[in-house]
Motif scaffolding. Structure first.
Motif, short mmCIF file in Angstrom:
data_model
loop_
_atom_site.label_atom_id
_atom_site.label_comp_id
_atom_site.label_asym_id
_atom_site.label_seq_id
_atom_site.Cartn_x
_atom_site.Cartn_y
_atom_site.Cartn_z
N GLU A 152 -15.95 19.06 23.98
CA GLU A 152 -15.30 17.81 23.61
C GLU A 152 -14.76 17.10 24.84
O GLU A 152 -14.10 17.70 25.67
CB GLU A 152 -14.17 18.09 22.61
CG GLU A 152 -13.60 16.83 22.03
CD GLU A 152 -13.21 16.97 20.56
OE1 GLU A 152 -12.80 15.99 19.98
OE2 GLU A 152 -13.33 18.09 20.01
N ASP A 153 -15.04 15.81 24.92
CA ASP A 153 -14.49 14.99 26.00
C ASP A 153 -13.06 14.63 25.63
O ASP A 153 -12.84 13.97 24.61
CB ASP A 153 -15.36 13.73 26.14
CG ASP A 153 -14.72 12.68 27.04
OD1 ASP A 153 -13.76 13.01 27.76
OD2 ASP A 153 -15.20 11.54 27.02
N PRO A 154 -12.08 15.04 26.41
CA PRO A 154 -10.69 14.74 26.03
C PRO A 154 -10.37 13.25 26.04
O PRO A 154 -9.48 12.81 25.35
CB PRO A 154 -9.85 15.49 27.05
CG PRO A 154 -10.77 15.84 28.15
CD PRO A 154 -12.17 15.81 27.64
N PHE A 155 -11.10 12.46 26.84
CA PHE A 155 -10.89 11.01 26.80
C PHE A 155 -11.53 10.39 25.56
O PHE A 155 -11.29 9.24 25.23
CB PHE A 155 -11.48 10.33 28.04
CG PHE A 155 -10.65 10.47 29.28
CD1 PHE A 155 -9.30 10.17 29.25
CD2 PHE A 155 -11.21 10.87 30.47
CE1 PHE A 155 -8.53 10.28 30.39
CE2 PHE A 155 -10.45 11.00 31.62
CZ PHE A 155 -9.11 10.70 31.57
N ARG A 156 -12.41 11.14 24.93
CA ARG A 156 -13.14 10.67 23.73
C ARG A 156 -13.74 9.28 23.97
O ARG A 156 -13.62 8.37 23.16
CB ARG A 156 -12.22 10.66 22.51
CG ARG A 156 -11.69 12.06 22.23
CD ARG A 156 -11.08 12.24 20.89
NE ARG A 156 -10.73 13.65 20.73
CZ ARG A 156 -9.60 14.19 21.14
NH1 ARG A 156 -8.68 13.44 21.72
NH2 ARG A 156 -9.37 15.47 20.97
N ASN A 215 -4.83 19.52 32.31
CA ASN A 215 -5.64 19.39 31.11
C ASN A 215 -5.25 18.08 30.43
O ASN A 215 -4.08 17.75 30.34
CB ASN A 215 -5.37 20.56 30.16
CG ASN A 215 -5.82 21.88 30.76
OD1 ASN A 215 -7.00 22.11 30.98
ND2 ASN A 215 -4.85 22.76 31.05
N VAL A 216 -6.26 17.36 29.94
CA VAL A 216 -6.01 16.06 29.32
C VAL A 216 -6.07 16.20 27.81
O VAL A 216 -6.96 16.85 27.29
CB VAL A 216 -7.08 15.04 29.76
CG1 VAL A 216 -6.84 13.69 29.09
CG2 VAL A 216 -7.11 14.89 31.26
N ASP A 217 -5.11 15.59 27.14
CA ASP A 217 -5.15 15.54 25.68
C ASP A 217 -4.83 14.10 25.29
O ASP A 217 -3.72 13.63 25.53
CB ASP A 217 -4.09 16.50 25.12
CG ASP A 217 -4.49 16.96 23.73
OD1 ASP A 217 -5.38 16.33 23.14
OD2 ASP A 217 -3.89 17.95 23.25
N GLU A 258 -13.20 20.31 31.74
CA GLU A 258 -13.63 20.64 30.37
C GLU A 258 -14.84 21.54 30.40
O GLU A 258 -14.96 22.48 29.62
CB GLU A 258 -13.98 19.35 29.60
CG GLU A 258 -12.80 18.59 29.11
CD GLU A 258 -11.75 19.48 28.46
OE1 GLU A 258 -10.63 19.53 28.99
OE2 GLU A 258 -12.04 20.14 27.43
N CYS A 259 -15.75 21.24 31.31
CA CYS A 259 -16.99 22.02 31.41
C CYS A 259 -16.67 23.48 31.73
O CYS A 259 -17.19 24.39 31.10
CB CYS A 259 -17.87 21.40 32.48
SG CYS A 259 -19.20 22.46 32.98
N ILE A 260 -15.77 23.67 32.69
CA ILE A 260 -15.51 25.05 33.10
C ILE A 260 -14.79 25.81 31.96
O ILE A 260 -15.11 26.96 31.67
CB ILE A 260 -14.74 25.10 34.44
CG1 ILE A 260 -15.02 26.42 35.15
CG2 ILE A 260 -13.25 24.89 34.29
CD1 ILE A 260 -14.65 26.40 36.60
N LYS A 270 -10.81 9.91 17.24
CA LYS A 270 -11.52 11.18 16.99
C LYS A 270 -12.74 10.98 16.11
O LYS A 270 -13.81 11.54 16.35
CB LYS A 270 -10.57 12.21 16.35
CG LYS A 270 -9.66 12.82 17.39
CD LYS A 270 -8.79 13.92 16.83
CE LYS A 270 -7.86 14.38 17.96
NZ LYS A 270 -6.82 15.28 17.57
N GLU A 271 -12.58 10.15 15.06
CA GLU A 271 -13.71 9.89 14.16
C GLU A 271 -14.84 9.17 14.91
O GLU A 271 -16.01 9.50 14.77
CB GLU A 271 -13.26 9.01 12.99
CG GLU A 271 -12.40 9.73 11.97
CD GLU A 271 -11.74 8.77 10.98
OE1 GLU A 271 -11.51 9.18 9.85
OE2 GLU A 271 -11.46 7.61 11.35
N LYS A 272 -14.43 8.17 15.68
CA LYS A 272 -15.43 7.39 16.40
C LYS A 272 -16.19 8.28 17.39
O LYS A 272 -17.41 8.21 17.50
CB LYS A 272 -14.72 6.25 17.14
CG LYS A 272 -15.64 5.16 17.61
CD LYS A 272 -14.84 3.94 18.05
CE LYS A 272 -15.11 3.70 19.52
NZ LYS A 272 -14.35 2.60 20.09
#
Lengths: 121, 93, 522
Positions: free
Chosen positions: C57-61, B79-81, C248-250, C17-19
């Motif tokens: 949410e995309d963890p890579f943002r 998991n990526v954070d 993330e999808c799963i 996160k804001e962006k």
């Protein structure tokens, strides 16, 4: 919810129905424990073909005849299976007459012959 | 589930951009194991791996944008954070 | 989805996160001329329930501005290498011309699949109402198109010098063994949106692409192929993001509704097995086609599926998911897969767009070391027999057509794990017809959706129905010759053994290894 995807009620396209083979049918043949021939073979045959013609004409022109153990087969002692069930063919009867229909899978077993150097190949 | 020991990994291209990243990973993750393969470096760690921007900047002696790791990252597992300051890979169990 | 966002820029630099919030969710809107469920009309078909798309949410943002910036940088790096590769005749620096045959398989099998992945994600981006998911799919659609283009550019240098790389799109549509990857993607693209994303982003990208790109690209590097390493790793740098999308999808779908888990498990079981069957081609590349070998298929499967997949499913067990059905069988089969796949191509190399060759003594020693339980016992005698025949000038080619699996479309080349020289075969009756399969996994997939798989375009059957004749060309009357022309494989040039091929003759000439005097001019 009403969608295009739910409106489909056309029957599925059966691409390999027997009618598509122009009067012929498929017959698959495998030789157990001879994996040099990498997979069972698919033959196009007439349902009126006699079983003896499969052995005398079709198989000698197939990959089977290139296996080094092919000349050693004792045809009187070959064990036949139809998929997984033992099967006793009649040389002079047609495929149709002995229930070898479209896409039947016939296997031959030659317990005395164990492939290249006994390896099952 | 399975008896597998859960491992996370990050695989990076072998190049000058990734040298400080690999060094930072080794510094911040004492349990990490670095495998050097042709053209690629794979870093495995039990359950958790953290990449800190501050450590990379310290090694580089200049600013470094963590998101630029996207240029050289080949693959990862876990998991990526991610925030501006660190990227963590982890399994929850 | 709200159209009011109070987190307005205030002049100071935005946090990641804001962006991300502003440039994904902040861009979403609800339709007003048409109800939402009509605008996104495929979402309810599969029984998956989503209550709140904002939880995605995309963890890579990663936002679009950063995406373009990094992708442009990747392209600049790649094309600088490709220029250098061309200008320095990089194709002459590979370990051996045999190596190029892995590229032929990659280019005809994988590159068109990347294009299908592009189409799939373009459609998916349209189907998901959540802007986070839609944007991630949009980025991936652009990524996949980039992969197709960079692969075509990279491999074009090889196409100038080696045979078999001239017609990848037609070959992908028609060539018998390429129906395996082609049908995989067509199966995915004709599924519902959630099945599509589980199939490609999760089962393929997360569980299985490491098997394609990591050992294979590392293998390209080891064999001196600078162009392929570069496009491979350039593509793979996108894959890390795609894999994260898959995971993330799963998690998102499983957290949305407890009823989703059973559907997702069914998709996982199906797509793990579908993907595994496509990877048979990769196993052969690793064990039989790389002149300098990096790792065996068995080792790669252990690292990237057993270890990595095991960790993943440990994590996902909190949602009630388990390892995909029949995964243990894939581990047992890792001892056999590459040997059986290679043998199929040795049998049918007359009908392939790449060359095969017999393993050398050194290769066989490596295979015996990597496969101590199987190679010497089951596979070495066969290869030694082939070698003897070739020395006598009696090279064995299989003149027959093979029986194919109705689901994965592979010939029935696999064997039973409790009797490794007996063909693995399953069959079932459906609606008055018999269907045959290579495995329990493929039979189960058919049984779940028979109406889909009865329409499979099985190359051997199409040849026998008389459908594989080049449009506009006169049938030669010989189905084999007709099929070859229909595949766009040039007989005597693209197919057969490496030894004696024009590729080999050219290579020896370029490298100054040619011992034969030049042929007299005609």
């Amino acid at each position: 919810m009403h969608t295009h995807a739910q409106q489909t009620s056309v029957p599925p396209l059966v691409r390999d129905r027997v009618d598509n083979f122009h009067g012929q049918q498929l017959l698959y043949v495998g030789w157990d424990h001879h994996t040099m021939i990498c997979a069972p073979i698919a033959l196009l045959v007439s349902p009126e073909l006699r079983f003896g013609e499969v052995i005398d004409d079709l198989l000698p022109a197939s990959a089977f005849a290139l296996h080094p153990e092919w000349p050693q087969i004792d045809w009187a002692r070959v064990e036949w299976l139809l998929a997984d069930r033992p099967f006793t063919p009649e040389r002079s009867a047609t495929l149709a007459a002995q229930g070898l229909g479209h896409k039947a899978y016939l296997r031959l077993r030659t317990p005395a012959l164990r492939g290249i150097a006994g390896s099952g190949a | 589930m399975s008896s597998i020991q859960s491992t996370v990994f990050m695989a990076l291209q072998t190049n000058d951009d990734t040298r400080p990243i690999i060094e930072a990973l080794q510094r911040d993750n004492p349990d990490a194991v670095v495998h050097r393969l042709p053209a690629m470096v794979k870093i495995d760690a039990p359950r958790r791996l953290v990449l800190r921007r501050s450590t990379v900047e310290e090694i580089l002696g200049t600013d470094w944008d963590l998101q630029s790791i996207n240029l050289n990252l080949i693959s990862l597992s876990g998991n990526v954070d991610e925030s501006e300051d660190e990227m963590i890979l982890h399994w929850n169990r | 989805m709200n159209t009011q966002d109070t987190r307005r820029p205030t002049g100071k630099k935005l946090s990641l996160k804001e962006k991300y919030a502003l440039m994904t969710r902040g861009l979403g809107w609800d339709t007003s001329y048409e109800p939402m469920d009509k605008a996104f009309d495929q979402l309810g078909l599969e029984g998956i329930k989503i209550h709140d798309w904002d939880k995605w949410e995309d963890p890579f943002r990663l936002t679009m501005d950063a995406y373009w910036k990094y992708q442009a940088e990747k392209e600049r790096k790649l094309y600088a290498v490709l220029d250098a590769f061309q200008q320095n005749n990089g194709h002459l620096n590979i370990s051996d011309a045999r190596y190029v045959n892995t590229l032929k398989l990659f280019f005809t099998g994988i590159t068109p699949a990347e294009y299908n992945a592009h189409r799939l994600f373009a459609m998916l981006g349209r189907q998901f109402p959540g802007p986070g998911a839609a944007i991630a799919c949009q980025m991936q659609a652009v990524d996949e198109l980039r992969h197709v283009q960079t692969q075509i550019h990279s491999i074009s240098q090889y196409n100038k010098y080696f045979n078999g790389l001239h017609d990848h799109t037609v070959m992908n549509d028609r060539l018998w063994y390429l129906s395996v990857p082609k049908s995989f993607f067509e199966d995915a693209i004709s599924s519902g949106p959630f099945e599509q994303i589980i199939a490609i982003s999760f089962a393929l990208e997360y569980l299985l692409t490491n098997l394609v790109f990591m050992p294979f690209m590392s293998g390209a590097a080891y064999n001196g192929d600078m162009a392929t390493v570069t496009f491979g790793f350039s593509s793979q740098s996108d894959e890390a993001r795609h894999m994260t999308l898959g995971l993330e999808c799963i998690k998102f779908v499983l957290e949305q509704d407890p009823g989703n888990a059973a559907i997702i498990q069914r998709y996982l079981d199906k797509w793990f097995w579908r993907g595994y069957k496509v990877l048979g081609l990769v196993s052969m590349m690793l064990d039989y086609m790389l002149p300098k070998k990096v790792m065996s298929w068995k080792e790669a499967w252990e690292i990237y599926f057993v270890q990595n997949g095991g960790s993943l499913f440990n994590d996902l067990s909190r949602y009630g998911l388990r390892m995909p059905k029949y995964w243990e069988q894939s581990v047992a089969e890792a001892e056999h897969l590459s040997h059986q796949t290679w043998n199929a191509f040795y049998n049918f190399s007359g009908a392939a767009a790449f060359h095969v060759w017999l393993p050398s003594d050194e290769d066989m020693a490596w295979l015996a070391e990597k496969y101590p339980n199987t190679f010497d016992q089951h596979y070495r005698p066969r290869i030694e027999h082939y070698r003897k025949l070739q020395a006598e000038g009696k090279r064995y080619y299989n003149p027959s057509l093979p029986m194919l699996c109705q689901t994965c479309q592979t010939p029935l080349i696999f064997t039973e794990m409790d009797d490794p020289t007996r063909t693995s075969h399953r069959q079932l009756e459906h609606d008055g017809d018999t269907y045959h399969f290579c495995s329990d996994g493929c039979r189960d997939i058919f049984a779940g959706q028979p109406d889909k798989y009865v329409s499979a375009w099985l190359p051997a059957h199409q040849i026998l129905q008389g459908n594989c004749v080049e449009p506009g060309a006169e049938a030669a009357g010989d189905p084999g010759a007709d099929a070859l022309r229909y595949f766009h494989v040039v007989a005597g040039q693209d197919n057969l053994d490496y030894e004696g091929s024009p590729d080999e003759a050219n290579w020896l000439r370029w490298k100054g290894l040619d011992k034969t005097p030049p042929a007299a001019a005609a």
